[in-house]
Design a protein around this motif. Structure first.
Motif, PDB file in Angstrom:
ATOM      1  N   ILE A   3       0.639  -1.127   0.143  1.00 16.66           N
ATOM      2  CA  ILE A   3      -0.129   0.009  -0.114  1.00 16.66           C
ATOM      3  C   ILE A   3       0.875   1.146   0.190  1.00 16.66           C
ATOM      4  N   ASP A   4       2.216   1.191  -0.010  1.00 17.65           N
ATOM      5  CA  ASP A   4       3.052   2.501  -0.082  1.00 17.65           C
ATOM      6  C   ASP A   4       2.722   3.548  -1.079  1.00 17.65           C
ATOM      7  N   SER A   5       2.380   3.030  -2.313  1.00 19.52           N
ATOM      8  CA  SER A   5       2.271   3.951  -3.245  1.00 19.52           C
ATOM      9  C   SER A   5       0.922   4.546  -3.113  1.00 19.52           C
ATOM     10  N   TYR A   6      -0.106   3.801  -2.448  1.00 16.70           N
ATOM     11  CA  TYR A   6      -1.521   4.386  -2.076  1.00 16.70           C
ATOM     12  C   TYR A   6      -1.343   5.547  -1.106  1.00 16.70           C
ATOM     13  N   VAL A   7      -0.713   5.222  -0.050  1.00  9.31           N
ATOM     14  CA  VAL A   7      -0.320   6.097   0.935  1.00  9.31           C
ATOM     15  C   VAL A   7       0.281   7.399   0.519  1.00  9.31           C
ATOM     16  N   ALA A   8       1.295   7.209  -0.141  1.00  5.20           N
ATOM     17  CA  ALA A   8       2.230   8.295  -0.699  1.00  5.20           C
ATOM     18  C   ALA A   8       1.344   9.225  -1.463  1.00  5.20           C
ATOM     19  N   LEU A   9       0.311   8.638  -2.397  1.00  4.25           N
ATOM     20  CA  LEU A   9      -0.353   9.648  -3.364  1.00  4.25           C
ATOM     21  C   LEU A   9      -1.522  10.269  -2.490  1.00  4.25           C
ATOM     22  N   LYS A  10      -2.049   9.576  -1.522  1.00  5.42           N
ATOM     23  CA  LYS A  10      -3.096  10.265  -0.647  1.00  5.42           C
ATOM     24  C   LYS A  10      -2.520  11.347   0.098  1.00  5.42           C
ATOM     25  N   LYS A  11      -1.235  11.212   0.439  1.00  2.00           N
ATOM     26  CA  LYS A  11      -0.404  12.549   1.181  1.00  2.00           C
ATOM     27  C   LYS A  11      -0.424  13.636   0.145  1.00  2.00           C
ATOM     28  N   VAL A  12      -0.363  13.495  -0.967  1.00  2.00           N
ATOM     29  CA  VAL A  12      -0.245  14.738  -1.995  1.00  2.00           C
ATOM     30  C   VAL A  12      -1.508  15.114  -2.360  1.00  2.00           C
ATOM     31  N   SER A  13      -2.337  13.980  -2.696  1.00  2.00           N
ATOM     32  CA  SER A  13      -3.541  14.391  -3.606  1.00  2.00           C
ATOM     33  C   SER A  13      -4.725  13.398  -3.147  1.00  2.00           C
ATOM     34  N   PRO A  14      -5.725  13.867  -2.653  1.00  2.00           N
ATOM     35  CA  PRO A  14      -6.656  12.836  -2.180  1.00  2.00           C
ATOM     36  C   PRO A  14      -7.633  12.566  -3.462  1.00  2.00           C
ATOM     37  N   LEU A  15      -7.178  13.094  -4.651  1.00  2.00           N
ATOM     38  CA  LEU A  15      -8.092  12.548  -5.855  1.00  2.00           C
ATOM     39  C   LEU A  15      -7.549  11.514  -6.554  1.00  2.00           C
ATOM     40  N   SER A  16      -8.342  10.435  -7.251  1.00  2.00           N
ATOM     41  CA  SER A  16      -7.854   9.585  -8.134  1.00  2.00           C
ATOM     42  C   SER A  16      -9.093   9.587  -9.209  1.00  2.00           C
ATOM     43  N   SER A  17      -8.810   8.987 -10.280  1.00  2.00           N
ATOM     44  CA  SER A  17      -9.627   8.811 -11.353  1.00  2.00           C
ATOM     45  C   SER A  17      -9.293   7.438 -12.120  1.00  2.00           C
ATOM     46  N   PRO A  18     -10.248   7.138 -13.013  1.00  2.00           N
ATOM     47  CA  PRO A  18      -9.937   5.918 -13.842  1.00  2.00           C
ATOM     48  C   PRO A  18      -8.465   6.104 -14.818  1.00  2.00           C
ATOM     49  N   HIS A  19      -8.287   7.378 -15.044  1.00  2.00           N
ATOM     50  CA  HIS A  19      -7.164   7.740 -15.863  1.00  2.00           C
ATOM     51  C   HIS A  19      -5.756   8.198 -14.993  1.00  2.00           C
ATOM     52  N   LEU A  20      -6.109   8.103 -13.658  1.00  2.00           N
ATOM     53  CA  LEU A  20      -4.937   8.781 -12.820  1.00  2.00           C
ATOM     54  C   LEU A  20      -5.040   7.943 -11.373  1.00  2.00           C
ATOM     55  N   PHE A  21      -4.417   7.012 -11.186  1.00  2.00           N
ATOM     56  CA  PHE A  21      -4.592   6.450  -9.666  1.00  2.00           C
ATOM     57  C   PHE A  21      -3.234   5.634  -9.578  1.00  2.00           C
ATOM     58  N   PRO A  22      -2.919   5.535  -8.301  1.00  2.00           N
ATOM     59  CA  PRO A  22      -1.470   4.737  -7.940  1.00  2.00           C
ATOM     60  C   PRO A  22      -1.502   3.392  -8.497  1.00  2.00           C
ATOM     61  N   THR A  23      -0.164   2.826  -8.959  1.00  2.00           N
ATOM     62  CA  THR A  23      -0.007   1.705  -9.155  1.00  2.00           C
ATOM     63  C   THR A  23       0.291   0.900  -7.781  1.00  2.00           C
ATOM     64  N   VAL A  24      -0.716  -0.018  -7.637  1.00  2.00           N
ATOM     65  CA  VAL A  24      -0.718  -0.796  -6.393  1.00  2.00           C
ATOM     66  C   VAL A  24      -0.406  -2.248  -6.690  1.00  2.00           C
ATOM     67  N   SER A  25       0.429  -2.847  -6.361  1.00  2.00           N
ATOM     68  CA  SER A  25       0.819  -4.098  -6.403  1.00  2.00           C
ATOM     69  C   SER A  25       0.322  -5.214  -5.340  1.00  2.00           C
ATOM     70  N   VAL A  26       0.148  -6.488  -5.536  1.00  2.00           N
ATOM     71  CA  VAL A  26      -0.561  -7.528  -4.755  1.00  2.00           C
ATOM     72  C   VAL A  26       0.545  -8.475  -4.933  1.00  2.00           C
ATOM     73  N   GLU A  27       1.186  -9.202  -4.002  1.00  2.00           N
ATOM     74  CA  GLU A  27       2.080 -10.395  -3.900  1.00  2.00           C
ATOM     75  C   GLU A  27       1.122 -11.372  -3.223  1.00  2.00           C
ATOM     76  N   THR A  28       1.153 -12.925  -3.778  1.00  2.00           N
ATOM     77  CA  THR A  28       0.591 -13.907  -3.086  1.00  2.00           C
ATOM     78  C   THR A  28       1.573 -14.660  -2.484  1.00  2.00           C
ATOM     79  N   MET A  29       1.751 -15.073  -1.312  1.00  2.00           N
ATOM     80  CA  MET A  29       2.570 -15.719  -1.117  1.00  2.00           C
ATOM     81  C   MET A  29       2.454 -17.386  -1.140  1.00  2.00           C
ATOM     82  N   TRP A  30       1.288 -17.589  -1.774  1.00  2.00           N
ATOM     83  CA  TRP A  30       1.250 -18.866  -2.438  1.00  2.00           C
ATOM     84  C   TRP A  30       1.847 -19.163  -3.613  1.00  2.00           C
ATOM     85  N   GLY A  31       2.526 -18.162  -4.398  1.00  2.00           N
ATOM     86  CA  GLY A  31       3.346 -18.249  -5.397  1.00  2.00           C
ATOM     87  C   GLY A  31       2.655 -18.001  -6.693  1.00  2.00           C
TER      88      GLY A  31
END
Length: 416
Positions: free
Chosen positions: A202-230
């Motif tokens: 969630i680091d990119s989400y937290v960082a963007l919200k600290k700068v700007s509370p707005l997001s849209s389908p054309h501008l939103f943070p790149t949030v990565s998910v990792e599964t420990m399952w592999g």
């Protein structure tokens, strides 16, 4: 920052709709209830707490923070394709905890004290910024961190051994939405089942919200998910199709038995053909880790309180808790071959007693008498011994007060 939705092995980037779901988890206020009369119950946004704790940890100097991740049922809800319907859950919110993992490099166990204090001071910063007044420590203008711990912390734990270096802090929430922070340097087993193996970074989400509370389908943070399952696609398929899959359940504390029974209640089904073998492994590990009737009952009670809102019991919570306990009873009856007959019957009576306690206030609604199952045990000669009609003898005691096991090898329950 645009999110492409690309996947690679164990990683995947969230699309806009799932980033919006992540925002609901991190930005909806969560209540933290106080267990002391001189401290008020407060509410805060998890995203604000993450920022405050990050700032506090950065001041520690020798502790390096890699990233912060959303884990557990909230992460599974974020990555899930659509909101599933379940007659057992009966509610819109399909997660009952918010687990946040702070991945750290910790040089020594003694730094856990500084990290936990940083978490409490970060909590204090957010609460005071939200306008809540906390009582000051005598002679100072700032609240005492130990008083904050007494008032707001439900659970505090730390582990430092050859395979695990982590500590945990969990806050009070009497409505079942637990906020839990885990500070991890090393963890041998980061998940129980494939469906809870997702970690949303969630680091990119937290960082963007600290700068700007707005997001849209054309501008939103790149949030990565990792599964420990592999394998991300396989784990996601297990979530969408409600499959239960795990690896080496004997390496999970408690074997994952209670979580497995809860998943069954939620409509999940085992992905393996050899169901009995998996259940026997989970039962074996559970009764190794909790080796007396007292510890078994305590563990089940803790799980009920944490996952079924028994502090403020209503019909809905009682229905889910009752279904969970009768499911657990069935699994123990069928698959606890590591226990002797008398041990198994004693444990089944404990579970039935808890089920009746949960059902009693709403008995006519939850389970009419004619529909209540009568658990039976299969005797050596092929007859059924009904626990409801036949009193159970006192439990034979082992050399250390634990269960008398059917296998003579101490502290081991082999599985065929």
């Amino acid at each position: 920052m645009m999110n492409s939705g690309d996947s690679s092995g164990s990683h995947f980037n969230l699309d806009y709709d799932k980033v919006q779901k992540l925002g609901q988890v991190l930005e909806d206020p969560v209540q933290i209830h106080s267990s002391r009369d001189d401290h008020p119950s407060v509410s805060l946004k998890p995203v604000d707490l993450v920022r405050a704790i990050e700032e506090r940890i950065l001041k520690l100097g020798e502790v390096y923070l890699h990233d912060v991740r959303l884990n557990g049922s909230a992460a599974t809800w974020v990555v899930h394709q659509e909101t599933p319907s379940s007659s057992v859950i009966g509610e819109d919110r399909l997660y009952n905890d918010i687990d946040l993992i702070f991945r750290l490099d910790i040089p020594d166990e003694c730094f856990f004290d500084a990290i936990l204090q940083a978490a409490l001071f970060g909590f204090q910063d957010v609460v005071q910024a939200a306008g809540f007044e906390l009582p000051s420590h005598s002679g100072t203008e700032s609240p005492n961190p130990y008083k904050l711990q007494e008032a707001y912390v439900r659970k505090l734990a730390r582990v430092w051994n050859n395979s695990d270096h982590w500590c945990l802090i969990s806050f009070h929430n009497f409505k079942g939405l637990d906020l839990e922070l885990k500070f991890v340097s090393k963890c041998q087993r980061p998940f129980e089942f494939s469906v809870d193996s997702f970690q949303v970074i969630i680091d990119s989400y937290v960082a963007l919200k600290k700068v700007s509370p707005l997001s849209s389908p054309h501008l939103f943070p790149t949030v990565s998910v990792e599964t420990m399952w592999g394998d991300y696609q396989e784990a996601l398929r297990h979530v969408n199709e409600r499959w239960i899959a795990t690896r080496n359940p004997e390496s999970i504390r408690g074997g994952g038995l209670l979580k497995y029974c809860k998943l069954l209640v939620l409509g999940y089904r085992p992905a393996y053909c050899d169901l009995r073998r998996m259940e026997r492994y989970m039962c074996s590990r559970f009764f190794i880790d909790f080796a007396t009737p007292c510890t078994v009952e305590i563990q089940i009670r803790k799980y009920l309180e944490t996952h079924f809102r028994l502090v403020q019991l209503d019909v809905q919570s009682a229905c889910r808790a009752s279904a969970f306990l009768w499911t657990l009873l069935r699994v123990v009856e069928v698959s606890s071959e590591c226990l002797t007959m008398s041990d198994r019957s004693r444990i089944m009576q404990v579970i039935m007693g808890l089920a009746h306690c949960v059902e009693q206030p709403f008995l006519a609604i939850i389970r009419p008498p004619a529909l209540r199952p009568i658990p039976t045990l299969m005797g050596k000669n092929g007859y059924n011994a009904s626990l409801a009609r036949k009193p159970v003898r006192s439990l034979p005691r082992g050399p250390r007060g634990g269960f008398e096991r059917s296998n003579p090898v101490a502290n081991h329950c082999p599985v065929a």
